[in-house]
Design a protein around this motif. Sequence first.
Motif, PDB file in Angstrom:
ATOM      1  N   ASP A 106       1.163  -1.464   0.252  1.00  0.00           N
ATOM      2  CA  ASP A 106       0.362  -0.430   0.232  1.00  0.00           C
ATOM      3  C   ASP A 106       1.221   1.330  -0.046  1.00  0.00           C
ATOM      4  OD1 ASP A 106      -2.711  -2.008   0.375  1.00  0.00           O
ATOM      5  OD2 ASP A 106      -2.881  -0.922   1.672  1.00  0.00           O
ATOM      6  N   PHE A 107       0.337   2.169  -0.386  1.00  0.00           N
ATOM      7  CA  PHE A 107       1.087   3.639  -0.288  1.00  0.00           C
ATOM      8  C   PHE A 107       0.189   4.301   0.139  1.00  0.00           C
ATOM      9  CE2 PHE A 107       3.696   1.044  -3.558  1.00  0.00           C
ATOM     10  CZ  PHE A 107       5.018   1.800  -3.650  1.00  0.00           C
ATOM     11  N   LEU A 108       0.334   5.519   1.405  1.00  0.00           N
ATOM     12  CA  LEU A 108      -0.877   5.380   1.338  1.00  0.00           C
ATOM     13  C   LEU A 108      -0.030   7.551   1.714  1.00  0.00           C
ATOM     14  CD1 LEU A 108      -1.621   3.640   4.351  1.00  0.00           C
ATOM     15  CD2 LEU A 108      -2.721   4.162   2.708  1.00  0.00           C
ATOM     16  N   ARG A 109      -1.029   8.526   1.023  1.00  0.00           N
ATOM     17  CA  ARG A 109      -0.212  10.264   1.578  1.00  0.00           C
ATOM     18  C   ARG A 109      -1.310  10.435   2.350  1.00  0.00           C
ATOM     19  NH1 ARG A 109      -1.660  15.053  -0.076  1.00  0.00           N
ATOM     20  NH2 ARG A 109      -3.647  14.407  -0.890  1.00  0.00           N
ATOM     21  N   ILE A 110      -0.471  11.151   3.129  1.00  0.00           N
ATOM     22  CA  ILE A 110      -1.020  12.212   4.648  1.00  0.00           C
ATOM     23  C   ILE A 110      -0.653  13.748   4.143  1.00  0.00           C
ATOM     24  CG2 ILE A 110      -0.587  11.871   7.049  1.00  0.00           C
ATOM     25  CD1 ILE A 110       0.584   9.147   6.471  1.00  0.00           C
ATOM     26  N   ALA A 111      -1.805  14.073   5.033  1.00  0.00           N
ATOM     27  CA  ALA A 111      -1.913  15.186   4.749  1.00  0.00           C
ATOM     28  C   ALA A 111      -2.253  15.682   6.113  1.00  0.00           C
ATOM     29  CB  ALA A 111      -2.738  16.123   3.598  1.00  0.00           C
ATOM     30  N   ASP A 112      -1.709  16.379   7.340  1.00  0.00           N
ATOM     31  CA  ASP A 112      -2.750  17.003   8.108  1.00  0.00           C
ATOM     32  C   ASP A 112      -3.465  15.769   9.051  1.00  0.00           C
ATOM     33  OD1 ASP A 112      -2.102  20.057   7.301  1.00  0.00           O
ATOM     34  OD2 ASP A 112      -4.304  19.708   6.322  1.00  0.00           O
ATOM     35  N   GLY A 113      -1.976  15.176   9.664  1.00  0.00           N
ATOM     36  CA  GLY A 113      -2.318  13.775  10.533  1.00  0.00           C
ATOM     37  C   GLY A 113      -2.753  13.022   9.618  1.00  0.00           C
ATOM     38  N   LYS A 114      -3.897  12.778   8.249  1.00  0.00           N
ATOM     39  CA  LYS A 114      -4.570  12.002   8.467  1.00  0.00           C
ATOM     40  C   LYS A 114      -4.663  11.690   7.537  1.00  0.00           C
ATOM     41  CE  LYS A 114      -8.132  13.685  11.452  1.00  0.00           C
ATOM     42  NZ  LYS A 114      -9.724  13.176  12.056  1.00  0.00           N
ATOM     43  N   ILE A 115      -4.724  10.109   6.740  1.00  0.00           N
ATOM     44  CA  ILE A 115      -4.545   9.626   5.593  1.00  0.00           C
ATOM     45  C   ILE A 115      -5.566  10.399   4.578  1.00  0.00           C
ATOM     46  CG2 ILE A 115      -5.209   7.470   4.362  1.00  0.00           C
ATOM     47  CD1 ILE A 115      -4.031   6.158   7.069  1.00  0.00           C
TER      48      ILE A 115
END
Length: 137
Positions: A106-115
């Motif tokens: 899996d590749f997960l992008r995270i912004a502001d502490g959330k996926i």
Amino acid sequence: MSIEANKAVVQRYLEMWDTGNLDIAEEVLAPDFVDHTRPHQAPGPEGVKENISTFRSGFPDATHTVIHMIGEGDIVAFRFARRGRHKGMFAGFPPTGKEIVLTGADFLRIADGKIVEQWSSQDGLNLAQQLGMPIGG
């Protein structure tokens, strides 16, 4: 956020899959989360909760082993093996009692502490074969 903080979010996400604690979804998934692997799934945490519930109803003891986890910028990638015993209905297939191993990455992008985004590749064909599901026409 730092790469280590992003990895901690991903570890928490995996904890949700391993325990079935769906309350974690609101903590780790953005309200507009998108799973690019499942384009039919509505954005947000609800679709993920449904996927987890469906999977865990078939494999209630399933857990992940993270083989590799790397982070760069706002992306965390991990390769995993998910193991569990087929104890309930799954994909319309009655329980076999067989232990399965599902591998993937899996590749997960995270912004502001959330996926916020996910891309996943899993060996579903091998899973189907392990369960004895009919393959092909």
